[in-house]
Design a protein around this motif. Structure first.
Motif, PDB file in Angstrom:
ATOM      1  N   PHE A 110      -3.753 -19.564 -37.074  1.00 46.71           N
ATOM      2  CA  PHE A 110      -3.461 -19.923 -38.459  1.00 46.71           C
ATOM      3  C   PHE A 110      -2.498 -18.912 -39.075  1.00 46.71           C
ATOM      4  N   GLY A 111      -1.220 -19.069 -38.815  1.00 51.15           N
ATOM      5  CA  GLY A 111      -0.203 -18.243 -39.454  1.00 51.15           C
ATOM      6  C   GLY A 111      -0.427 -16.755 -39.309  1.00 51.15           C
ATOM      7  N   PRO A 112      -0.478 -16.049 -40.449  1.00 49.82           N
ATOM      8  CA  PRO A 112      -0.551 -14.591 -40.383  1.00 49.82           C
ATOM      9  C   PRO A 112      -1.970 -14.048 -40.186  1.00 49.82           C
ATOM     10  N   PHE A 113      -2.956 -14.928 -40.021  1.00 48.53           N
ATOM     11  CA  PHE A 113      -4.347 -14.485 -39.922  1.00 48.53           C
ATOM     12  C   PHE A 113      -4.734 -14.325 -38.459  1.00 48.53           C
ATOM     13  N   TYR A 114      -5.194 -13.119 -38.118  1.00 49.34           N
ATOM     14  CA  TYR A 114      -5.546 -12.799 -36.743  1.00 49.34           C
ATOM     15  C   TYR A 114      -7.028 -12.479 -36.630  1.00 49.34           C
ATOM     16  N   GLY A 115      -7.581 -12.791 -35.474  1.00 51.20           N
ATOM     17  CA  GLY A 115      -8.947 -12.423 -35.148  1.00 51.20           C
ATOM     18  C   GLY A 115      -8.954 -11.608 -33.868  1.00 51.20           C
ATOM     19  N   ALA A 116     -10.056 -10.924 -33.632  1.00 49.54           N
ATOM     20  CA  ALA A 116     -10.182 -10.067 -32.452  1.00 49.54           C
ATOM     21  C   ALA A 116     -10.508 -10.886 -31.211  1.00 49.54           C
ATOM     22  N   TYR A 117      -9.918 -10.488 -30.097  1.00 41.96           N
ATOM     23  CA  TYR A 117     -10.199 -11.026 -28.774  1.00 41.96           C
ATOM     24  C   TYR A 117     -10.360  -9.800 -27.898  1.00 41.96           C
ATOM     25  N   ASN A 118     -11.608  -9.458 -27.606  1.00 39.05           N
ATOM     26  CA  ASN A 118     -11.917  -8.218 -26.892  1.00 39.05           C
ATOM     27  C   ASN A 118     -12.438  -8.514 -25.490  1.00 39.05           C
ATOM     28  N   ILE A 119     -11.732  -8.036 -24.480  1.00 41.37           N
ATOM     29  CA  ILE A 119     -12.148  -8.224 -23.095  1.00 41.37           C
ATOM     30  C   ILE A 119     -13.093  -7.083 -22.735  1.00 41.37           C
ATOM     31  N   LEU A 120     -14.355  -7.428 -22.511  1.00 39.99           N
ATOM     32  CA  LEU A 120     -15.384  -6.427 -22.220  1.00 39.99           C
ATOM     33  C   LEU A 120     -15.554  -6.184 -20.722  1.00 39.99           C
ATOM     34  N   VAL A 121     -15.385  -7.241 -19.946  1.00 47.23           N
ATOM     35  CA  VAL A 121     -15.528  -7.167 -18.491  1.00 47.23           C
ATOM     36  C   VAL A 121     -14.456  -8.059 -17.887  1.00 47.23           C
ATOM     37  N   ILE A 122     -13.829  -7.574 -16.852  1.00 41.50           N
ATOM     38  CA  ILE A 122     -12.885  -8.395 -16.096  1.00 41.50           C
ATOM     39  C   ILE A 122     -13.247  -8.247 -14.627  1.00 41.50           C
ATOM     40  N   GLY A 123     -13.405  -9.373 -13.946  1.00 40.60           N
ATOM     41  CA  GLY A 123     -13.831  -9.343 -12.553  1.00 40.60           C
ATOM     42  C   GLY A 123     -12.714  -8.964 -11.604  1.00 40.60           C
ATOM     43  N   LYS A 124     -13.120  -8.647 -10.400  1.00 42.52           N
ATOM     44  CA  LYS A 124     -12.161  -8.328  -9.342  1.00 42.52           C
ATOM     45  C   LYS A 124     -11.203  -9.506  -9.196  1.00 42.52           C
ATOM     46  N   ASP A 125      -9.933  -9.211  -9.087  1.00 42.29           N
ATOM     47  CA  ASP A 125      -8.898 -10.233  -8.951  1.00 42.29           C
ATOM     48  C   ASP A 125      -8.868 -11.202 -10.139  1.00 42.29           C
ATOM     49  N   TYR A 126      -9.433 -10.765 -11.287  1.00 38.89           N
ATOM     50  CA  TYR A 126      -9.377 -11.550 -12.523  1.00 38.89           C
ATOM     51  C   TYR A 126      -9.993 -12.940 -12.347  1.00 38.89           C
ATOM     52  N   GLN A 127     -11.139 -12.993 -11.671  1.00 41.64           N
ATOM     53  CA  GLN A 127     -11.810 -14.270 -11.436  1.00 41.64           C
ATOM     54  C   GLN A 127     -12.791 -14.656 -12.540  1.00 41.64           C
ATOM     55  N   TYR A 128     -13.217 -13.699 -13.346  1.00 44.30           N
ATOM     56  CA  TYR A 128     -14.103 -13.985 -14.472  1.00 44.30           C
ATOM     57  C   TYR A 128     -13.907 -12.920 -15.538  1.00 44.30           C
ATOM     58  N   ALA A 129     -14.363 -13.260 -16.744  1.00 44.73           N
ATOM     59  CA  ALA A 129     -14.235 -12.308 -17.855  1.00 44.73           C
ATOM     60  C   ALA A 129     -15.362 -12.529 -18.852  1.00 44.73           C
ATOM     61  N   LEU A 130     -15.736 -11.445 -19.519  1.00 43.71           N
ATOM     62  CA  LEU A 130     -16.678 -11.471 -20.629  1.00 43.71           C
ATOM     63  C   LEU A 130     -15.886 -11.036 -21.849  1.00 43.71           C
ATOM     64  N   VAL A 131     -15.837 -11.891 -22.880  1.00 46.94           N
ATOM     65  CA  VAL A 131     -14.980 -11.676 -24.037  1.00 46.94           C
ATOM     66  C   VAL A 131     -15.803 -11.819 -25.309  1.00 46.94           C
ATOM     67  N   CYS A 132     -15.501 -10.970 -26.300  1.00 48.51           N
ATOM     68  CA  CYS A 132     -16.168 -11.109 -27.598  1.00 48.51           C
ATOM     69  C   CYS A 132     -15.138 -11.048 -28.712  1.00 48.51           C
ATOM     70  N   GLY A 133     -15.600 -11.353 -29.906  1.00 46.37           N
ATOM     71  CA  GLY A 133     -14.771 -11.277 -31.100  1.00 46.37           C
ATOM     72  C   GLY A 133     -15.010  -9.963 -31.820  1.00 46.37           C
ATOM     73  N   PRO A 134     -14.854  -9.942 -33.155  1.00 40.11           N
ATOM     74  CA  PRO A 134     -14.968  -8.704 -33.910  1.00 40.11           C
ATOM     75  C   PRO A 134     -16.406  -8.239 -34.125  1.00 40.11           C
ATOM     76  N   ASP A 135     -17.362  -9.116 -33.829  1.00 41.60           N
ATOM     77  CA  ASP A 135     -18.768  -8.755 -33.984  1.00 41.60           C
ATOM     78  C   ASP A 135     -19.587  -9.447 -32.895  1.00 41.60           C
ATOM     79  N   ARG A 136     -20.874  -9.283 -32.939  1.00 41.21           N
ATOM     80  CA  ARG A 136     -21.732  -9.800 -31.874  1.00 41.21           C
ATOM     81  C   ARG A 136     -22.105 -11.282 -32.052  1.00 41.21           C
ATOM     82  N   SER A 137     -21.428 -11.980 -32.942  1.00 41.81           N
ATOM     83  CA  SER A 137     -21.697 -13.414 -33.088  1.00 41.81           C
ATOM     84  C   SER A 137     -20.689 -14.262 -32.309  1.00 41.81           C
ATOM     85  N   TYR A 138     -19.745 -13.625 -31.631  1.00 40.53           N
ATOM     86  CA  TYR A 138     -18.753 -14.322 -30.820  1.00 40.53           C
ATOM     87  C   TYR A 138     -18.834 -13.776 -29.394  1.00 40.53           C
ATOM     88  N   LEU A 139     -19.049 -14.676 -28.438  1.00 45.72           N
ATOM     89  CA  LEU A 139     -19.128 -14.253 -27.040  1.00 45.72           C
ATOM     90  C   LEU A 139     -18.764 -15.431 -26.148  1.00 45.72           C
TER      91      LEU A 139
END
Length: 175
Positions: A110-139
């Motif tokens: 949405f235009g100039p509005f940004y949200g957090a995209y935080n990569i917490l875990v990335i698997g070997k060869d980038y086969q999986y990932a655990l991602v969260c937002g700016p707080d613990r309500s996004y996973l």
């Protein structure tokens, strides 16, 4: 005076959406070119913008400005229609000496509005990932394939639980 106060408030609100939850670290070395491509959503916490969607994917490709083009897509079985949103993402921290970045990105649909995209875990060869937002309500648990081995998914859920996420609220996404 009012204009300055409004600008300060907006600035504070916008940057608050870009943080990492307290006590959580992002991955320190993400190679952008290896993260590009299609990711399947394996599990997620419920939010209005994805509610009821199945067959959810995220496609990442390079933008001309050095950012990442984001195409999120999911099927709504009630309407029998695909929902698609196009956005853009940028790594927040400077590039590391090895050409990688920290796993902290900002994403906008949405235009100039940004949200957090935080990569917490990335698997070997980038086969999986655990991602969260700016707080613990996004996973999200993401995979390069429509399914993820149960032991891998269980390990990611356990790690999220140890980081303080309410993993009982995770929705398994039908692919």
């Amino acid at each position: 005076m009012i204009k300055t106060s409004v600008l300060l408030l907006l600035s504070t609100l916008l940057t608050a959406c870009l943080g990492v939850p307290e006590g959580i670290q992002t991955v320190q070395h993400v190679k952008a070119e290896q993260y590009l491509g299609t990711w399947y959503e394996i599990a997620r916490m419920d939010h209005s913008f994805e509610r009821g969607l199945i067959k959810v994917t995220a496609d990442y490709s390079l933008r001309d400005d050095g950012g990442i083009k984001v195409i999120n897509k999911g099927f709504d079985p009630k309407t029998q229609k695909w929902n698609e949103a196009e956005g853009k993402a940028y790594f927040v921290d400077p590039q590391n000496q090895d050409g990688s970045y920290s796993g902290k990105l900002k994403v906008s649909f949405f235009g100039p509005f940004y949200g957090a995209y935080n990569i917490l875990v990335i698997g070997k060869d980038y086969q999986y990932a655990l991602v969260c937002g700016p707080d613990r309500s996004y996973l999200w648990i993401l995979s390069r394939t429509p399914t993820l081995p149960k032991d891998t998914q269980d390990a990611l859920i356990n790690q999220a639980k140890l980081l303080g996420f309410d993993t009982k609220t995770l929705i398994q996404v039908q692919q």
